[in-house]
Design a protein around this motif. Structure first.
Motif, mmCIF file in Angstrom:
data_model
loop_
_atom_site.group_PDB
_atom_site.id
_atom_site.type_symbol
_atom_site.label_atom_id
_atom_site.label_comp_id
_atom_site.label_asym_id
_atom_site.label_seq_id
_atom_site.Cartn_x
_atom_site.Cartn_y
_atom_site.Cartn_z
ATOM 1 N N LYS A 47 0.833 -1.211 0.000
ATOM 2 C CA LYS A 47 0.000 0.000 0.000
ATOM 3 C C LYS A 47 0.867 1.260 0.000
ATOM 4 C CE LYS A 47 -2.125 -1.394 3.770
ATOM 5 N NZ LYS A 47 -1.735 -2.808 3.854
ATOM 6 N N THR A 48 1.984 1.174 0.754
ATOM 7 C CA THR A 48 2.801 2.374 0.916
ATOM 8 C C THR A 48 3.311 2.885 -0.433
ATOM 9 O OG1 THR A 48 3.492 1.357 2.971
ATOM 10 C CG2 THR A 48 4.624 3.358 2.320
ATOM 11 N N VAL A 49 3.708 1.954 -1.285
ATOM 12 C CA VAL A 49 4.223 2.354 -2.596
ATOM 13 C C VAL A 49 3.145 3.100 -3.386
ATOM 14 C CG1 VAL A 49 5.107 1.498 -4.789
ATOM 15 C CG2 VAL A 49 5.839 0.432 -2.653
ATOM 16 N N GLN A 106 9.597 5.177 10.714
ATOM 17 C CA GLN A 106 9.840 4.140 9.721
ATOM 18 C C GLN A 106 9.479 4.618 8.326
ATOM 19 O OE1 GLN A 106 11.130 0.946 9.534
ATOM 20 N NE2 GLN A 106 12.030 1.965 11.299
ATOM 21 N N HIS A 107 8.289 5.160 8.211
ATOM 22 C CA HIS A 107 7.849 5.671 6.919
ATOM 23 C C HIS A 107 8.817 6.736 6.419
ATOM 24 C CE1 HIS A 107 4.177 3.647 6.022
ATOM 25 N NE2 HIS A 107 3.551 4.018 7.125
ATOM 26 N N PHE A 108 9.228 7.591 7.344
ATOM 27 C CA PHE A 108 10.122 8.685 6.980
ATOM 28 C C PHE A 108 11.423 8.137 6.399
ATOM 29 C CE2 PHE A 108 13.606 11.557 8.452
ATOM 30 C CZ PHE A 108 13.348 12.597 7.584
ATOM 31 N N ILE A 158 -3.551 8.952 5.350
ATOM 32 C CA ILE A 158 -3.650 8.547 6.756
ATOM 33 C C ILE A 158 -3.404 7.054 6.815
ATOM 34 C CG2 ILE A 158 -5.089 8.519 8.806
ATOM 35 C CD1 ILE A 158 -6.687 10.761 7.679
ATOM 36 N N ASP A 159 -2.350 6.666 7.491
ATOM 37 C CA ASP A 159 -2.020 5.246 7.557
ATOM 38 C C ASP A 159 -2.693 4.623 8.772
ATOM 39 O OD1 ASP A 159 -0.923 2.859 6.876
ATOM 40 O OD2 ASP A 159 1.055 3.279 7.705
ATOM 41 N N GLU A 160 -3.087 3.360 8.605
ATOM 42 C CA GLU A 160 -3.674 2.600 9.713
ATOM 43 C C GLU A 160 -4.866 3.328 10.306
ATOM 44 O OE1 GLU A 160 -2.602 -0.260 9.804
ATOM 45 O OE2 GLU A 160 -0.716 0.005 8.744
ATOM 46 N N GLN A 161 -5.825 3.572 9.474
ATOM 47 C CA GLN A 161 -6.998 4.362 9.834
ATOM 48 C C GLN A 161 -7.685 3.887 11.104
ATOM 49 O OE1 GLN A 161 -8.786 6.940 8.923
ATOM 50 N NE2 GLN A 161 -10.863 6.501 9.589
HETATM 51 MG MG MG Z 1 2.029 -0.280 5.854
#
Ligand code: MG
Ligand code: ADP
Length: 736
Positions: free
Chosen positions: A342-344, A372-374, A439-442
């Motif tokens: 999903k992140t990509v 982590q995302h950063f 928004i990640d992990e809603q």
């Molecule tokens: Mg993820």
């Protein structure tokens, strides 16, 4: 003029239950524990089961082990004291011409006053005794009469419910399908039933039915007042098994109402958003920063990826791109199992926005996940000439190398991509031109945070990502105001993770497996529920665990990571694990999301019985990413609750996020699973999202249709009021 008598009595719905006849302050406190605070609450406090006491059986027809109802005359009534005077038993014998039934109450001598010889009574209870003995008792009765009958060999009932036949206008407990309520301290089940009987009779006819009539007609729904009466004290609908499954017509109406009000709120929210103007990203390529042509950024990024997108990723990015082109604000949910990539896709969308001259941000639920995302995103976008900034509560005002702060970078617009926690939605944070927000992990944020984030820009497009995949209809409801995209495919090369539950006597085997994986060059996670030991609970903790494993595996390099460490220290540990300088990483659930170390092939979860299903699945998603045979070992410490056993079994049996989410939903119930209250949505008290999915679909269709033709509910003022009160506190989201 005397107007009084013409005024129809109104149901003051929020009348405290204390003032309902027969309650009072003391009982009101007990009722509170059942969630009953107001008169309205009590009308909607439904029986949890029903008993058919309608068909009275002759005593001779009773069946052992069954719950039966019968009518007879009191033949004798006396108190018996057991040997050594331990217990007083009140014993009544009932006869009806076909046989005798002995009823007993233990240590309730006051029962004596309710039974006089010759009185007619109805009794309900579970039958004990043996039919063959009864038959022989009956035969002997024919010859010898009452005195010679060995009554102890006949049927018996202990503590039956009873009611005198004289009260033939008030058969509350017998001679009907009776409701059984979950009782609480201060109430016997019978007192509870009396209270409900009186309340329903006195007040149910005063409830206002707010649903549009044509909706009721079209869906063959019963009137509300009828539904309330019938779900409590069924008269017209007699199918006990349907009632017990919660699918009687009365239930259906009440369930429909709950779903309808939920969906109507969602529909109006969606409607309002659609009517606003948003950003058309392709049209604004010439705005500030527009020289970084969107096509170039996205295709440069795609070329730099070491893999090809899966078909599902391509399709979803296409869906998002279509939305982004429109000058309407996008509100889209992106869901898919852990590790589906999903992140990509989110990053591609963010780059599309940045390429059009806007800022894009990603909000994560925890600091460690944001970090982590950063780190990942900065690395992945390396070479695109973009500035990526991290904003968390600890980094907000921390000077960055060029002498400014993250907050300043965001407001000046020098930051193109901003990754952060809920710090992003704080007052002080001003964006230069936020155009796209992820928004990640809603499931850890709610509707409200989404609205707050939206206010940070001028109707930015919003993409919500969640790794809790749920069936489509449920997704449509939980995220009812969003459009939905699903990545239903994992990148190739993923291997199912072998999952096994262990107990501490088998831990030697676990250690051997850990050793052999590390010997092969793989890496290992060991997850604990706590950072430090708790004196109250005898739980293993990460800090002690790390020490213990240093002794168990003296030759291995062991690292420790948890949420209370300083950001910098965490980053050191993370990059050491990434580069392979740490073999075994002891951690708390901080690694639940976002960790991406393909070389890790084994995860040991200590006290696995303490974790929720979604969390276990998320944790397990950290391994099996590198194409190696991978293992998830769930170390459990008895005693295990039934729910815990079920969770662990599900983990052993499946790796499919959809199945796991469904199981989780059925174990925890929708309220907790969805965190509806936290999300500002009305509670579902009667409806069951899994069982009642058909009703949910209909209610949704009707609600959205109504929102379409009367979005301000001008023709339905009562409904509008009801809606606002159900969405308590979230009004501003619905009001246009
Ligand atoms: Mg993820
Ligand atoms: P999610 O956020 O959905 O759990 P991620 O976006 O974190 O998943 O992706 C998990 C891992 O898979 C990352 O290392 C990512 O680079 C990688 N990945 C993503 N898409 C693909 C793909 N199409 N092929 C191979 N690997 C991929």
């Amino acid at each position: 003029m005397e107007e009084k008598k013409t005024i129809k009595p109104q149901l003051p719905k929020d009348t405290p239950v204390q003032y309902v006849k027969g309650v009072g302050p003391k009982r009101a406190q007990f009722l509170q524990r059942l969630g009953i605070k107001t008169l309205e609450d009590s009308l909607y406090y439904l029986p949890w089961r029903y008993e058919d006491r309608k068909n009275l059986k002759k005593i001779a027809e009773l069946t052992c082990g069954n719950l039966e109802t019968t009518l007879g005359e009191v033949s004798s009534a006396k108190i018996i004291t057991t040997p050594r005077k331990r217990m007083k038993i009140f014993e009544v014998v009932i006869s009806d011409g076909t046989g005798f039934l002995k009823c007993r109450w233990f240590n309730q001598p006051y029962m004596e006053k309710y039974f006089k010889k010759g009185q007619k009574v109805i009794l309900s209870g579970v039958i004990k005794g043996s039919p063959s003995l009864l038959r022989s008792a009956l035969r002997s009765e024919e010859g010898a009469g009452f005195g010679s009958l060995n009554l102890s060999s006949g049927f018996e009932m202990d503590n039956p419910d009873f009611e005198h036949v004289e009260d033939n206008d008030k058969f509350i407990h017998t001679k009907r399908i009776i409701p059984v309520y979950k009782a609480t301290e201060g109430f016997t089940p019978k007192q509870m039933r009396v209270l409900m009987f009186n309340t329903v009779n006195a007040y149910s006819s005063l409830v206002t039915d707010c649903l549009p009539e044509d909706i009721l007609k079209r869906n063959k729904l019963k009137p509300l007042q009828w539904a309330i009466k019938e779900t409590h004290f069924p008269e017209e609908f007699n199918d006990v098994s349907a009632l017990n499954r919660g699918i009687g017509p009365g239930h259906t109406r009440l369930i429909f109402d709950e779903f309808f009000l939920l969906e109507l709120g969602l529909a109006l929210m969606k409607k309002r958003k659609v009517s606003e103007k948003g950003i058309s990203f392709s049209a604004s390529a010439d705005s500030p920063g527009g020289e970084k042509d969107k096509g170039t950024l996205v295709s440069k990024f795609l070329n730099s990826l070491p893999f090809n997108l899966t078909d599902a990723q391509k399709r979803v990015f296409e869906e998002i791109s279509e939305d982004m082109k429109k000058d309407l604000p996008m509100n889209r949910l992106l869901h898919g199992d852990v590790g589906c990539g999903k992140t990509v896709v989110a990053l591609l969308s963010m780059l599309t926005a940045v390429g059009s001259g806007y800022q894009a941000c990603l909000m994560a639920p925890t600091e460690i996940l944001a970090e982590q995302h950063f780190i990942n995103i900065r690395k992945m976008t390396n070479g695109l000439g973009l500035k990526t900034t991290l904003l968390t509560s600890s980094s907000r005002n921390r000077p960055v190398p060029n002498g400014t702060t993250p907050a300043a970078e965001i407001s000046s617009g020098s930051a193109h991509i901003i990754i952060g926690t809920h710090s992003l939605i704080q007052e002080q944070i001003k964006f230069k031109n936020l155009g796209f927000a992820v928004i990640d992990e809603q499931h850890k944020f709610g509707v409200v945070q989404r609205a707050d984030l939206r206010k940070k820009g001028f109707n930015p497009d919003i993409l919500v990502m969640t790794a809790t995949p749920i069936p489509r209809t449920l997704a449509l409801t939980l995220y009812g105001d969003l459009d939905i995209s699903l990545i239903d495919e994992l990148p190739s090369g993923r291997k199912p993770v072998m999952t096994k539950v262990f107990f501490s006597p088998q831990k030697k085997n676990v250690y051997d497996l850990i050793n052999s994986e590390v010997s092969k060059g793989r890496q290992v996670y060991i997850v604990y529920p706590l950072i430090e030991g708790s004196e109250k609970l005898d739980l293993k903790c990460a800090v002690d665990g790390a020490e213990a494993f240093k002794k168990i595996f003296p030759e291995r390099k062991i690292g420790l990571i948890h949420g209370k460490m300083r950001h910098e220290d965490r980053e050191v540990v993370m990059s050491a694990f990434k580069s392979g300088d740490i073999d075994i990483l002891v951690a708390t659930t901080v690694i639940e999301v976002g960790m991406d170390i393909p070389n890790a092939s084994l995860m040991l979860i200590v006290h696995a019985e303490r974790f929720g299903l979604a969390q276990l699945h998320q944790l397990r998603g950290r391994i099996g990413r590198g194409g190696y045979e991978s293992y998830c070992l769930l170390m459990a410490y008895p005693p295990l609750s039934e729910d815990a056993k079920r969770r662990l079994k599900v983990m052993e049996e499946t790796g499919d996020g959809f199945k796991i989410a469904e199981e989780d939903l059925s174990i925890r119930g929708p309220g907790e699973f969805f965190g509806t209250r936290q999300a500002g949505m009305p509670d579902l008290k009667i409806a069951n999202i899994l069982r009642d999915i058909k009703i949910l679909e209909t209610a949704r269709k009707e609600a959205f249709a109504l929102a379409d033709c009367d979005p301000a509910l001008i023709n339905y003022p009562l409904l509008k009021n009801l809606l606002y009160s159900k969405w308590h506190g979230r009004l501003e989201l619905i009001k246009s």
